[in-house]
Scaffold this motif. Structure first.
Motif, PDB file in Angstrom:
ATOM      1  N   GLU A  32       0.798  -1.239  -0.108  1.00 43.42           N
ATOM      2  CA  GLU A  32       0.089  -0.075   0.067  1.00 43.42           C
ATOM      3  C   GLU A  32       0.628   1.133  -0.139  1.00 43.42           C
ATOM      4  N   CYS A  33       2.071   1.177   0.553  1.00 43.11           N
ATOM      5  CA  CYS A  33       2.920   2.258   0.473  1.00 43.11           C
ATOM      6  C   CYS A  33       4.162   2.133  -0.533  1.00 43.11           C
ATOM      7  N   ASP A  34       3.944   1.459  -1.540  1.00 47.84           N
ATOM      8  CA  ASP A  34       4.985   1.178  -2.701  1.00 47.84           C
ATOM      9  C   ASP A  34       5.226   2.509  -3.417  1.00 47.84           C
ATOM     10  N   PRO A  35       6.327   2.756  -3.636  1.00 47.10           N
ATOM     11  CA  PRO A  35       7.749   2.117  -3.239  1.00 47.10           C
ATOM     12  C   PRO A  35       8.429   2.536  -2.057  1.00 47.10           C
ATOM     13  N   PHE A  36       7.742   2.989  -1.081  1.00 47.59           N
ATOM     14  CA  PHE A  36       8.343   3.190   0.039  1.00 47.59           C
ATOM     15  C   PHE A  36       8.236   1.724   0.965  1.00 47.59           C
ATOM     16  N   LEU A  37       9.178   1.235   1.415  1.00 48.84           N
ATOM     17  CA  LEU A  37       9.092  -0.148   2.161  1.00 48.84           C
ATOM     18  C   LEU A  37       9.052   0.241   3.946  1.00 48.84           C
ATOM     19  N   LEU A  38       9.811   0.933   4.327  1.00 53.58           N
ATOM     20  CA  LEU A  38       9.740   1.109   5.623  1.00 53.58           C
ATOM     21  C   LEU A  38      10.172   2.779   6.095  1.00 53.58           C
ATOM     22  N   LEU A  39       9.695   3.147   7.167  1.00 56.36           N
ATOM     23  CA  LEU A  39       9.997   4.498   7.938  1.00 56.36           C
ATOM     24  C   LEU A  39      10.170   4.165   9.201  1.00 56.36           C
ATOM     25  N   ASP A  40      11.224   4.269   9.780  1.00 56.45           N
ATOM     26  CA  ASP A  40      11.617   4.274  11.181  1.00 56.45           C
ATOM     27  C   ASP A  40      11.872   5.713  11.752  1.00 56.45           C
ATOM     28  N   TYR A  41      11.490   6.017  13.313  1.00 58.19           N
ATOM     29  CA  TYR A  41      11.654   6.938  13.582  1.00 58.19           C
ATOM     30  C   TYR A  41      12.520   6.680  15.023  1.00 58.19           C
ATOM     31  N   PHE A  42      13.971   7.190  14.854  1.00 57.90           N
ATOM     32  CA  PHE A  42      14.820   6.416  15.981  1.00 57.90           C
ATOM     33  C   PHE A  42      15.288   7.482  16.904  1.00 57.90           C
ATOM     34  N   GLY A  43      15.778   6.874  18.116  1.00 57.24           N
ATOM     35  CA  GLY A  43      16.480   7.860  18.638  1.00 57.24           C
ATOM     36  C   GLY A  43      15.870   7.978  20.321  1.00 57.24           C
ATOM     37  N   SER A  44      16.476   8.997  21.105  1.00 56.30           N
ATOM     38  CA  SER A  44      16.112   9.069  22.648  1.00 56.30           C
ATOM     39  C   SER A  44      16.845   9.829  23.069  1.00 56.30           C
ATOM     40  N   SER A  45      16.273  10.400  24.322  1.00 55.23           N
ATOM     41  CA  SER A  45      17.360  11.560  24.954  1.00 55.23           C
ATOM     42  C   SER A  45      18.060  10.832  26.080  1.00 55.23           C
ATOM     43  N   SER A  46      17.964   9.516  25.935  1.00 52.95           N
ATOM     44  CA  SER A  46      19.039   8.835  27.007  1.00 52.95           C
ATOM     45  C   SER A  46      19.722   7.534  26.146  1.00 52.95           C
ATOM     46  N   PHE A 243       6.797  13.268   1.671  1.00 48.69           N
ATOM     47  CA  PHE A 243       7.382  12.407   0.586  1.00 48.69           C
ATOM     48  C   PHE A 243       6.561  11.615  -0.454  1.00 48.69           C
ATOM     49  N   GLY A 244       7.164  11.554  -1.615  1.00 55.20           N
ATOM     50  CA  GLY A 244       6.251  10.713  -2.406  1.00 55.20           C
ATOM     51  C   GLY A 244       7.121  10.378  -3.725  1.00 55.20           C
ATOM     52  N   ALA A 245       6.595   9.324  -4.188  1.00 52.49           N
ATOM     53  CA  ALA A 245       7.300   8.764  -5.352  1.00 52.49           C
ATOM     54  C   ALA A 245       6.325   7.998  -6.377  1.00 52.49           C
ATOM     55  N   GLU A 246       6.416   7.533  -7.549  1.00 50.50           N
ATOM     56  CA  GLU A 246       5.779   6.719  -8.175  1.00 50.50           C
ATOM     57  C   GLU A 246       5.898   5.349  -7.965  1.00 50.50           C
ATOM     58  N   PRO A 247       4.836   4.421  -7.606  1.00 52.61           N
ATOM     59  CA  PRO A 247       4.985   3.205  -7.333  1.00 52.61           C
ATOM     60  C   PRO A 247       5.711   2.230  -8.327  1.00 52.61           C
ATOM     61  N   ASN A 248       6.495   1.197  -7.941  1.00 58.20           N
ATOM     62  CA  ASN A 248       7.189   0.306  -9.066  1.00 58.20           C
ATOM     63  C   ASN A 248       6.191  -0.761  -9.512  1.00 58.20           C
ATOM     64  N   ASN A 249       5.207  -1.044  -8.627  1.00 62.98           N
ATOM     65  CA  ASN A 249       4.045  -1.938  -9.181  1.00 62.98           C
ATOM     66  C   ASN A 249       4.586  -3.184  -9.502  1.00 62.98           C
ATOM     67  N   GLU A 250       5.509  -3.906  -8.626  1.00 63.07           N
ATOM     68  CA  GLU A 250       6.224  -5.056  -8.907  1.00 63.07           C
ATOM     69  C   GLU A 250       5.962  -5.845  -7.735  1.00 63.07           C
ATOM     70  N   PRO A 251       6.078  -7.207  -7.671  1.00 60.99           N
ATOM     71  CA  PRO A 251       6.353  -8.022  -6.587  1.00 60.99           C
ATOM     72  C   PRO A 251       7.353  -7.742  -5.587  1.00 60.99           C
ATOM     73  N   ILE A 252       7.270  -7.790  -4.332  1.00 58.99           N
ATOM     74  CA  ILE A 252       8.038  -7.458  -3.324  1.00 58.99           C
ATOM     75  C   ILE A 252       8.496  -8.747  -2.527  1.00 58.99           C
ATOM     76  N   ALA A 253       9.539  -9.229  -2.530  1.00 61.22           N
ATOM     77  CA  ALA A 253      10.009 -10.374  -1.640  1.00 61.22           C
ATOM     78  C   ALA A 253      11.014  -9.724  -0.834  1.00 61.22           C
ATOM     79  N   TRP A 254      10.564  -9.927   0.484  1.00 59.50           N
ATOM     80  CA  TRP A 254      11.511  -9.232   1.670  1.00 59.50           C
ATOM     81  C   TRP A 254      11.886 -10.223   2.804  1.00 59.50           C
ATOM     82  N   HIS A 255      13.054 -10.147   2.835  1.00 56.21           N
ATOM     83  CA  HIS A 255      13.556 -10.966   4.096  1.00 56.21           C
ATOM     84  C   HIS A 255      14.524 -10.285   4.881  1.00 56.21           C
TER      85      HIS A 255
END
Length: 280
Positions: A32-46, A243-255
């Motif tokens: 549903e978010c193709d071509p974006f696979l992952l978005l992480d918000y990382f970090g801490s004040s510790s 952020f935005g981009a055109e979808p790849n519309n391709e199968p996604i195999a992810w490990h």
């Protein structure tokens, strides 16, 4: 009018050697978010929640785009590249055929926050040569209006080209700061109607179009297709990644750290990792 299509509330977890992250997009949202696979918000004040960092690990088949908000991260990889980025700076790594890299925090301010986005490469570019690039703060164009400040990381905004462009896939990435009760009011021209657009709100709260319900940080938002965008900040203002981009519309195999198009390609990559032939 562009409206809210989906809302992605982050899931708190630990990655790397013990870094506290909030995962906004991931495996379940890959199509549903193709071509974006992952978005992480990382970090801490510790420091105990981030200093262990991300020691050496492999990637293949996609790009990582890391945008620092606070603190510093040092990158080193199997191509011999290395670099340090600080607040407001970007590391853009094309893993392509395969890379082994590390991302290690540097203790300076006592806190570290950033955003990492995974951009899937189209099938024809999955096995390109790995490339590492940096974008320093002073090289990112800034467009100021009466309502906002927009840092143009990639793509084009109001005739200003981004500080860096995708090598294999065009992508819009803007860091938007809205003043209190101000509106990000933009027109999407026909050449970009095929793009999927998203927000990651990391400070404050916003409303989209005529929906009165505020969306509070941290939160991801998928936008519907349309030609008019209206995003209003709350009384304290807001900061978000657009952020935005055109979808790849391709199968996604992810490990794990490998993203290809077929299970056979995943098996081959894992075999190459185990027998020492992963790096081309």
């Amino acid at each position: 009018m562009v409206t809210v299509k989906a809302i992605y509330n982050p899931k708190r977890m630990t990655e790397g050697a013990g870094v506290s992250i909030q995962r906004v997009l991931g495996f379940e949202t890959r199509y549903e978010c193709d071509p974006f696979l992952l978005l992480d918000y990382f970090g801490s004040s510790s420091e105990s929640e981030y200093m262990a960092g991300f020691p050496e690990h492999p990637h293949r088949g996609f790009e990582t785009i890391t945008y620092m908000l606070e603190g510093q991260v040092k990158h080193t990889d199997s191509t011999g590249s290395s670099g340090i980025i600080g607040p407001g700076e970007v590391q853009w790594m094309t893993a392509g055929s395969g890379i082994i890299h590390s991302e290690m925090p540097l203790s300076d301010s006592g806190k570290m926050y950033g955003i990492q986005l995974w951009l899937n490469l189209p099938q024809e570019y999955k096995m390109v040569k790995p490339v590492y690039r940096e974008l320093k703060r002073e090289d990112i164009p800034v467009v100021e209006t009466t309502s906002s400040q927009v840092k143009v990381i990639s793509g084009k905004y109001r005739k200003r080209d981004g500080g860096m462009q995708g090598l294999y896939k065009p992508v819009d990435i803007f860091d938007v700061k809205l003043w209190p009760d101000s509106v990000f009011d933009e027109v999407i021209t026909p050449e970009f109607w095929s793009y999927k657009y998203f927000l990651f709100i990391y400070e404050g709260k916003v409303t989209v179009a005529n929906d009165p319900k505020p969306i509070k940080a941290p939160c991801g938002v998928a936008l519907s297709q349309g030609s008019i965008i209206q995003i209003r900040a709350g009384e304290s203002g807001a900061n978000f990644l657009f952020f935005g981009a055109e979808p790849n519309n391709e199968p996604i195999a992810w490990h794990g750290p490998i993203v290809m198009n077929t299970d056979a390609e995943i098996r081959k990559a894992l075999e190459e990792l185990s027998n020492g032939n992963f790096l081309k």
